[in-house]
Scaffold this motif. Structure first.
Motif, PDB file in Angstrom:
ATOM      1  N   ASP A  46       1.582   5.572  -0.033  1.00 47.21           N
ATOM      2  CA  ASP A  46       1.013   6.791   0.927  1.00 47.21           C
ATOM      3  C   ASP A  46       0.876   7.530  -0.152  1.00 47.21           C
ATOM      4  OD1 ASP A  46       0.573   8.988   1.596  1.00 47.21           O
ATOM      5  OD2 ASP A  46       1.330   8.849   3.225  1.00 47.21           O
ATOM      6  N   LYS A  51       0.835  -1.007  -0.048  1.00 45.40           N
ATOM      7  CA  LYS A  51      -0.183  -0.050   0.513  1.00 45.40           C
ATOM      8  C   LYS A  51       0.974   0.931  -0.165  1.00 45.40           C
ATOM      9  CE  LYS A  51      -4.467  -2.658   1.737  1.00 45.40           C
ATOM     10  NZ  LYS A  51      -4.505  -2.267   1.120  1.00 45.40           N
ATOM     11  N   MET A  64       3.579   2.162   2.747  1.00 42.51           N
ATOM     12  CA  MET A  64       3.643   2.551   4.651  1.00 42.51           C
ATOM     13  C   MET A  64       2.693   0.730   4.453  1.00 42.51           C
ATOM     14  SD  MET A  64       0.059   5.572   3.733  1.00 42.51           S
ATOM     15  CE  MET A  64      -0.708   3.801   3.580  1.00 42.51           C
ATOM     16  N   GLU A  65       2.654  -0.612   4.103  1.00 41.83           N
ATOM     17  CA  GLU A  65       2.496  -1.630   4.275  1.00 41.83           C
ATOM     18  C   GLU A  65       2.533  -2.423   3.576  1.00 41.83           C
ATOM     19  OE1 GLU A  65      -1.794  -1.786   6.546  1.00 41.83           O
ATOM     20  OE2 GLU A  65      -2.488  -2.690   5.112  1.00 41.83           O
TER      21      GLU A  65
END
Length: 165
Positions: free
Chosen positions: A92, A90, A99-100
């Motif tokens: 940003d 994921k 982010m993930e």
């Protein structure tokens, strides 16, 4: 995140330490010839419609017979192992930074890894539990029974007690 969306690591330091430990162990096994890498396959990177990035990595290797280590040359025949790892990242949208990291699936020689099989079973069970409010009890029982049979069939196939189709 894990296969069920659970948080595995919180914070960049723990994540980097975990990935670093895995890579160190893998490199060390290759260096000591406990794992023989067959051929490098470039990773596949895909931009998803959600803006996430999907990374698919395939590793082809062989494991020499036990105790062989450095003694037996790399040409020794051992069964090939193809490991396919799929992850989503994921991003940003403001910074463009990841982010993930979310695990999607792992396949070994084309078959879902045992952990992935259990996760799929849990997901089917959760889905059947959520649909219990809208379907009949007999339909729910059919879904749960099928999920259990699928899981048991997979575990039997690992032990070789069931012929592969």
């Amino acid at each position: 995140r894990g296969y069920l969306g659970e948080s595995i690591f919180r914070g960049l330091n723990l994540y980097n330490r975990s990935i670093g430990s895995f890579i160190f162990g893998l490199r060390d096994s290759i260096r000591q010839k406990r794992i023989l890498v067959d051929k490098p396959i470039p990773p596949s990177v895909e931009l998803m419609s959600t803006g996430d990035i999907r990374l698919s990595q395939t590793i082809m290797f062989r494991v020499p017979p036990p105790g062989a280590g450095v003694i037996i040359p790399e040409t020794v025949a051992s069964p090939p192992i193809k490991v396919e790892l799929v992850s989503d990242y994921k991003v940003d949208s403001g910074t463009g930074m990841i982010m993930e990291h979310c695990l999607v699936e792992t396949r070994i020689n084309g078959q879902l890894a045992p952990g992935d099989q259990v996760v799929r079973w849990i997901q089917r069970f959760r889905n059947s539990d959520n649909s219990a409010r809208t379907t009949s009890d007999s339909r729910d029982n059919d879904i749960v029974t099928k999920a259990l049979i699928d899981a048991l069939s997979f575990f039997r196939s690992i032990n070789g007690s069931e012929k592969r189709k």
